[in-house]
Write a protein that holds these residues in place. Structure first.
Motif, short mmCIF file in Angstrom:
data_model
loop_
_atom_site.label_atom_id
_atom_site.label_comp_id
_atom_site.label_asym_id
_atom_site.label_seq_id
_atom_site.Cartn_x
_atom_site.Cartn_y
_atom_site.Cartn_z
N ASP A 73 14.51 -17.71 135.81
CA ASP A 73 15.65 -18.49 135.33
C ASP A 73 16.54 -18.88 136.50
N ALA A 74 16.75 -20.18 136.66
CA ALA A 74 17.68 -20.66 137.68
C ALA A 74 19.10 -20.63 137.12
N ARG A 75 19.98 -19.96 137.83
CA ARG A 75 21.40 -19.93 137.45
C ARG A 75 22.23 -20.33 138.66
N LYS A 76 23.32 -21.00 138.40
CA LYS A 76 24.18 -21.42 139.50
C LYS A 76 24.70 -20.20 140.25
N GLY A 77 24.58 -20.26 141.59
CA GLY A 77 25.00 -19.14 142.43
C GLY A 77 23.94 -18.08 142.64
N THR A 121 24.40 -35.03 135.27
CA THR A 121 24.28 -34.68 133.85
C THR A 121 24.27 -33.17 133.60
N ASP A 122 24.07 -32.37 134.66
CA ASP A 122 23.95 -30.92 134.57
C ASP A 122 22.67 -30.49 133.85
N ALA A 123 21.77 -31.45 133.61
CA ALA A 123 20.49 -31.11 132.98
C ALA A 123 19.60 -30.37 133.97
N VAL A 124 18.81 -29.44 133.45
CA VAL A 124 17.90 -28.69 134.31
C VAL A 124 16.73 -29.57 134.71
N ARG A 125 16.43 -29.58 136.00
CA ARG A 125 15.27 -30.34 136.50
C ARG A 125 14.75 -29.65 137.76
N GLU A 126 13.50 -29.96 138.10
CA GLU A 126 12.86 -29.32 139.25
C GLU A 126 13.30 -30.03 140.54
N ASP A 157 21.88 -23.69 141.77
CA ASP A 157 22.60 -24.95 141.55
C ASP A 157 21.71 -26.18 141.70
N ILE A 158 20.72 -26.12 142.61
CA ILE A 158 19.92 -27.32 142.89
C ILE A 158 18.91 -27.62 141.78
N TRP A 159 18.80 -26.73 140.81
CA TRP A 159 17.95 -27.00 139.65
C TRP A 159 18.70 -27.80 138.57
#
Length: 393
Positions: A355-359, A329-334, A322-324
């Motif tokens: 791949d970062a995925r929520k949860g 905006t829900d945009a992917v960021r570091e 989630d923290i990615w």
């Protein structure tokens, strides 16, 4: 019953094997390599956290006979990093290698019905429960088990395969949603908080126990573990004794975690057993003289178990995918690692997942300090930088 061979003394440079390619396997590989051992990972995935750092990756199913033979031929000692590996695969490996934990021990704890039956047989209390293998079992379940939690007996983890049920009708609907899988129905308890105890037991029966962690879960996933002076010494002593009893009752070899409920009246109940290193034991990587993963390697290599003393208080923050994602905006960021690593006592551990995925568990941060108050302050600063909810109160 297949009994694993007694672990030989393996000198650095020899091979240790692990079934499973997740983050627990990755951290085991790194700890074993620090001691000078080579590690082979058997995992069906083409890529994974453990395979990325292992000295050899055998890509095959966990019950693949040829792959098991290859692993046993290479490694004089083998372990597992998750409880859902086929117990029979461990039994096959034990014909050649020293296996810890044994297939028989894993078979008990990977099935909630067998697990709860075993715990009760050792005189250790659990929440009131019933085995549910059919709708008829649910119809016959005592009214006192409602409201409760219906849990699949096998393959559930991190809150998956569980449903809170207020009454029998909701339980029947949940059982149908689980496709009629065997389950346990547990009565909800007046919970105060949760703790866990990680220990290591060698092939010679020696046991070393780590300080208990106080845990907070969110959506069935561990969020925070705290280890320090806040835990009642009497509760910790009781938990340590129960953990020792269960490890000896299983004739367990390796690293084991026992999760407990502490009720509002002070009673201690066992929730479940994990036959492996545990998320709540990650604090040992930076706050103890020996980590849970080094202990795992020591058991396998026939080495003396390490000192479990703490060097300071510790807070472990789990890092989910989630923290990615930007919260607006829900945009992917570091995530802001620079700010986190500027915090005194903060240690970052990322698992190499692409791949970062929520949860999804992506890593953890350990915040270690001389006092619990200082560790909490560091954890609060890290949580702010990462957008994690953390309330030390």
């Amino acid at each position: 019953m297949t009994v694993s061979r007694t672990s030989p003394y393996l000198v650095p440079g020899q091979w240790l094997g692990v079934l499973g390619g997740g983050q627990l396997g990755r951290m085991f590989c790194q700890a074993a390599q620090d001691l000078g051992y080579q590690v082979a990972v058997l995992d069906p995935a083409a890529q994974g956290p453990a395979a990325a750092v292992a000295d050899r990756h055998l890509q095959a199913a966990y019950d693949d006979e040829a792959a098991l033979a290859q692993l046993a031929g290479l490694c004089k000692a083998v372990t597992t990093e998750f409880e859902n590996v086929p117990a029979d695969s461990l039994r096959v490996l034990a014909e050649v290698s020293a296996v810890s934990p044994s297939g028989d021990a894993v078979a008990v704890v990977q099935d909630r019905i067998a697990e709860k039956t075993f715990i009760a047989s050792q005189g250790i209390p659990v929440a009131p429960w019933a085995a549910i293998r059919s709708e008829a079992d649910l119809e016959a379940a005592p009214d006192a088990l409602f409201p409760g939690i219906l849990k699949v007996a096998r393959l559930g983890y991190d809150g998956k395969g569980q449903a809170r049920v207020v009454n029998r009708q909701e339980a029947l609907a949940a059982l149908a949603a689980f496709d009629g899988a065997a389950c346990v129905l547990e009565a909800l308890q007046p919970l105060d908080y949760e703790i866990s105890v990680v220990l290591a037991r060698g092939h010679d029966g020696e046991i070393r126990i780590f300080p208990a962690a106080r845990n907070e879960h969110r959506n069935g996933i561990l969020a925070v573990s705290e280890v320090g002076a806040s835990l009642d010494p009497a509760i910790q002593a009781q938990a340590h004794e129960a953990a020792r009893t269960l490890a000896e009752g299983l004739d367990y070899r390796g690293v084991l975690c026992i999760e407990f409920f502490v009720l509002q009246d002070g009673r201690l109940l066992v929730n479940e057993i994990a036959p492996r290193p545990h998320n709540s034991g990650h604090y040992t990587m930076d706050a103890c003289l020996t980590s849970q993963f080094e202990q795992q390697a020591r058991v396998m290599a026939g080495l003396p178990l390490g000192d479990t003393s703490m060097t300071g208080a510790a807070i472990m923050l789990n890092l989910l995918g989630d923290i990615w994602f930007d919260p607006e905006t829900d945009a992917v960021r570091e995530p802001d690692w620079r700010t986190v690593l500027a915090i005194p006592g903060a240690k970052l551990h990322l698992y190499g997942k692409r791949d970062a995925r929520k949860g999804r568990k992506m890593g953890h941060v350990n915040c270690v300090a001389p006092t619990l108050e200082q560790a909490r302050a560091a954890a609060a600063a890290a949580a702010r930088a990462l957008g994690i909810v953390y309330d030390p109160a």
